[in-house]
Design a protein around this motif. Structure first.
Motif, PDB file in Angstrom:
ATOM      1  N   ASN A 192       0.829  -1.202   0.000  1.00 33.21           N
ATOM      2  CA  ASN A 192       0.000   0.000   0.000  1.00 33.21           C
ATOM      3  C   ASN A 192       0.865   1.252   0.000  1.00 33.21           C
ATOM      4  N   SER A 193       0.272   2.369  -0.312  1.00 29.05           N
ATOM      5  CA  SER A 193       1.028   3.615  -0.410  1.00 29.05           C
ATOM      6  C   SER A 193       0.331   4.705   0.387  1.00 29.05           C
ATOM      7  N   PRO A 194       0.697   4.879   1.668  1.00 28.04           N
ATOM      8  CA  PRO A 194      -0.005   5.855   2.500  1.00 28.04           C
ATOM      9  C   PRO A 194       0.367   7.302   2.221  1.00 28.04           C
ATOM     10  N   SER A 195       1.436   7.539   1.475  1.00 24.54           N
ATOM     11  CA  SER A 195       1.851   8.929   1.234  1.00 24.54           C
ATOM     12  C   SER A 195       2.383   9.086  -0.184  1.00 24.54           C
ATOM     13  N   PRO A 196       2.359  10.311  -0.725  1.00 25.90           N
ATOM     14  CA  PRO A 196       2.940  10.555  -2.052  1.00 25.90           C
ATOM     15  C   PRO A 196       4.403  10.161  -2.134  1.00 25.90           C
ATOM     16  N   ALA A 197       5.149  10.362  -1.050  1.00 23.26           N
ATOM     17  CA  ALA A 197       6.571  10.005  -1.061  1.00 23.26           C
ATOM     18  C   ALA A 197       6.756   8.497  -1.214  1.00 23.26           C
ATOM     19  N   ASP A 198       5.946   7.726  -0.470  1.00 20.23           N
ATOM     20  CA  ASP A 198       6.016   6.264  -0.604  1.00 20.23           C
ATOM     21  C   ASP A 198       5.642   5.834  -2.019  1.00 20.23           C
ATOM     22  N   ARG A 199       4.589   6.445  -2.543  1.00 22.87           N
ATOM     23  CA  ARG A 199       4.144   6.115  -3.908  1.00 22.87           C
ATOM     24  C   ARG A 199       5.266   6.378  -4.917  1.00 22.87           C
ATOM     25  N   ASP A 200       5.897   7.534  -4.817  1.00 22.24           N
ATOM     26  CA  ASP A 200       6.966   7.880  -5.765  1.00 22.24           C
ATOM     27  C   ASP A 200       8.155   6.947  -5.623  1.00 22.24           C
ATOM     28  N   PHE A 201       8.435   6.527  -4.394  1.00 21.03           N
ATOM     29  CA  PHE A 201       9.537   5.586  -4.184  1.00 21.03           C
ATOM     30  C   PHE A 201       9.252   4.252  -4.876  1.00 21.03           C
ATOM     31  N   ILE A 202       8.017   3.765  -4.725  1.00 17.89           N
ATOM     32  CA  ILE A 202       7.642   2.491  -5.367  1.00 17.89           C
ATOM     33  C   ILE A 202       7.742   2.619  -6.885  1.00 17.89           C
ATOM     34  N   LEU A 203       7.267   3.722  -7.423  1.00 15.79           N
ATOM     35  CA  LEU A 203       7.342   3.928  -8.875  1.00 15.79           C
ATOM     36  C   LEU A 203       8.796   3.974  -9.352  1.00 15.79           C
ATOM     37  N   SER A 204       9.683   4.473  -8.513  1.00 12.20           N
ATOM     38  CA  SER A 204      11.096   4.556  -8.898  1.00 12.20           C
ATOM     39  C   SER A 204      11.758   3.189  -8.968  1.00 12.20           C
ATOM     40  N   LEU A 205      11.148   2.192  -8.343  1.00  9.13           N
ATOM     41  CA  LEU A 205      11.705   0.838  -8.358  1.00  9.13           C
ATOM     42  C   LEU A 205      11.423   0.102  -9.672  1.00  9.13           C
ATOM     43  N   ILE A 206      10.506   0.634 -10.469  1.00  8.29           N
ATOM     44  CA  ILE A 206      10.137  -0.026 -11.730  1.00  8.29           C
ATOM     45  C   ILE A 206      11.223   0.242 -12.772  1.00  8.29           C
ATOM     46  N   PRO A 207      11.837  -0.804 -13.308  1.00  8.07           N
ATOM     47  CA  PRO A 207      12.864  -0.581 -14.327  1.00  8.07           C
ATOM     48  C   PRO A 207      12.284   0.110 -15.561  1.00  8.07           C
ATOM     49  N   ALA A 208      13.110   0.908 -16.221  1.00  9.48           N
ATOM     50  CA  ALA A 208      12.647   1.673 -17.385  1.00  9.48           C
ATOM     51  C   ALA A 208      12.316   0.773 -18.557  1.00  9.48           C
ATOM     52  N   GLN A 209      12.945  -0.394 -18.623  1.00 14.84           N
ATOM     53  CA  GLN A 209      12.730  -1.330 -19.734  1.00 14.84           C
ATOM     54  C   GLN A 209      12.686  -2.757 -19.198  1.00 14.84           C
ATOM     55  N   ASN A 210      12.338  -3.672 -20.096  1.00 16.54           N
ATOM     56  CA  ASN A 210      12.342  -5.108 -19.805  1.00 16.54           C
ATOM     57  C   ASN A 210      11.258  -5.497 -18.785  1.00 16.54           C
ATOM     58  N   LYS A 211      11.332  -6.740 -18.329  1.00 15.16           N
ATOM     59  CA  LYS A 211      10.320  -7.290 -17.438  1.00 15.16           C
ATOM     60  C   LYS A 211      10.451  -6.704 -16.029  1.00 15.16           C
ATOM     61  N   VAL A 212       9.320  -6.560 -15.373  1.00 14.98           N
ATOM     62  CA  VAL A 212       9.300  -6.016 -14.016  1.00 14.98           C
ATOM     63  C   VAL A 212       9.300  -7.174 -13.024  1.00 14.98           C
ATOM     64  N   PRO A 213      10.131  -7.130 -11.994  1.00 16.29           N
ATOM     65  CA  PRO A 213      10.195  -8.224 -11.011  1.00 16.29           C
ATOM     66  C   PRO A 213       8.852  -8.469 -10.325  1.00 16.29           C
ATOM     67  N   ARG A 214       8.649  -9.717  -9.915  1.00 16.46           N
ATOM     68  CA  ARG A 214       7.383 -10.119  -9.294  1.00 16.46           C
ATOM     69  C   ARG A 214       7.090  -9.352  -8.002  1.00 16.46           C
ATOM     70  N   ASP A 215       8.126  -9.100  -7.202  1.00 13.33           N
ATOM     71  CA  ASP A 215       7.871  -8.431  -5.929  1.00 13.33           C
ATOM     72  C   ASP A 215       7.350  -7.011  -6.146  1.00 13.33           C
ATOM     73  N   ILE A 216       7.824  -6.355  -7.193  1.00 18.13           N
ATOM     74  CA  ILE A 216       7.319  -5.015  -7.509  1.00 18.13           C
ATOM     75  C   ILE A 216       5.878  -5.105  -8.002  1.00 18.13           C
ATOM     76  N   LEU A 217       5.609  -6.081  -8.862  1.00 13.92           N
ATOM     77  CA  LEU A 217       4.242  -6.271  -9.360  1.00 13.92           C
ATOM     78  C   LEU A 217       3.277  -6.562  -8.211  1.00 13.92           C
ATOM     79  N   ALA A 218       3.747  -7.340  -7.233  1.00 16.00           N
ATOM     80  CA  ALA A 218       2.892  -7.675  -6.085  1.00 16.00           C
ATOM     81  C   ALA A 218       2.552  -6.428  -5.277  1.00 16.00           C
ATOM     82  N   ILE A 219       3.534  -5.552  -5.076  1.00 15.23           N
ATOM     83  CA  ILE A 219       3.287  -4.303  -4.352  1.00 15.23           C
ATOM     84  C   ILE A 219       2.248  -3.462  -5.089  1.00 15.23           C
TER      85      ILE A 219
END
Length: 292
Positions: A1-28
């Motif tokens: 979950n993302s309780p704040s804009p800062a947390d949300r932006d941090f999660i979005l920053s974990l997404i690689p710019a290209q290629n497949k996205v890891p499962r743990d990120i997809l789960a979040i």
């Protein structure tokens, strides 16, 4: 979950710019209650940036299925190429329909994948679309588009003139159990006199699937076929894996109630004191209305 804009932006920053996205990120992302993160998950699914065998099952209480997300979800659904994920999402779009849910589901009734078509039909039950009602005969006649999920919709819309279509499907080579059950269900709801012998055949076969036998009994009931009363009673009173509970006799009691002769009445009366409250209540209602 993302309780704040800062947390949300941090999660979005974990997404690689290209290629497949890891499962743990997809789960979040998919388990979030943040609209922006869920829309990002939908975008990644839509653009196929997921592991090859990634196939999450979305919970019915997921925020993804909320009213607030419905527009974003419906915009994404027609463009999802992964049919396992698409089927799962379509299956969850049942119940109350928000926005243009029915329109999207109807469009999927002609999807290339049969599972997607099946779950779209299943989720359309209870809908009110006139467009759907007009499409159903065409869909069930098409070997490319039909699925067993259409039969309940056809019965729900009371389309009573498709016996030739279901007879043809039933007679086809290599018909599977699901289609056989679906055909007998439709024909038992809208039986013709010529179907009586077919119903007797299925009802008489102790190896036949229980729902096919009970539908066959209901077909004979709707035809008011007095000659089949003895057979219906015999099958109703059978002992076996599906016959030990009185609950499993409900279809046969309904069939006998439709035929309404003295032999049928005596058989029904045996269940006045059934251990199953539903059966006891049904028998009481049948007998009270017997002479009406």
């Amino acid at each position: 979950n993302s309780p704040s804009p800062a947390d949300r932006d941090f999660i979005l920053s974990l997404i690689p710019a290209q290629n497949k996205v890891p499962r743990d990120i997809l789960a979040i992302l998919v388990n979030s209650t943040n609209k922006i993160l869920l829309e990002q998950w939908l975008k990644l699914i839509r653009t196929d940036r997921i592991p090859d065998d990634y196939s999450p099952s979305v919970d019915l209480d997921s925020y993804l299925l909320s009213k607030e997300m419905r527009t974003s979800l419906l915009q994404a659904v027609p463009n999802i190429r992964n049919t396992e994920i698409l089927s799962d999402l379509v299956n969850k779009l049942r119940g109350e329909k928000y926005y243009n849910t029915e329109d999207v589901l109807i469009s999927l009734l002609k999807h290339d994948n049969s599972s997607v078509r099946y779950w779209a039909a299943s989720s359309l039950k209870g809908g009110s679309s006139a467009i759907l009602a007009a499409m159903l005969p065409e869909l069930i006649k098409s070997s490319s588009y039909r699925t067993v999920g259409l039969t309940r919709l056809i019965i729900e819309k009371d389309i009573s003139n498709l016996q030739p279509v279901y007879e043809e499907i039933l007679a086809s080579d290599g018909i599977n159990q699901d289609w056989k059950r679906s055909c007998i269900e439709y024909l038992s709801v809208y039986p013709l006199k010529k179907h009586a012998s077919m119903f007797v055949k299925y009802l008489s076969d102790a190896k036949e699937y229980w729902s096919i036998r009970s539908d066959a009994a209901l077909g004979l009931g709707r035809l008011k076929d007095t000659e089949s009363v003895g057979l219906i009673i015999k099958v109703m009173e059978e002992k076996g894996p599906y016959a030990n509970s009185d609950y499993n006799k409900i279809s046969y009691l309904h069939a006998l109630a439709m035929i309404k002769n003295d032999v049928a009445k005596k058989a029904i009366e045996k269940y006045k004191n059934s251990d199953e409250d539903m059966v006891k209540s049904l028998v009481k209602e049948i007998l009270e209305k017997w002479d009406q």
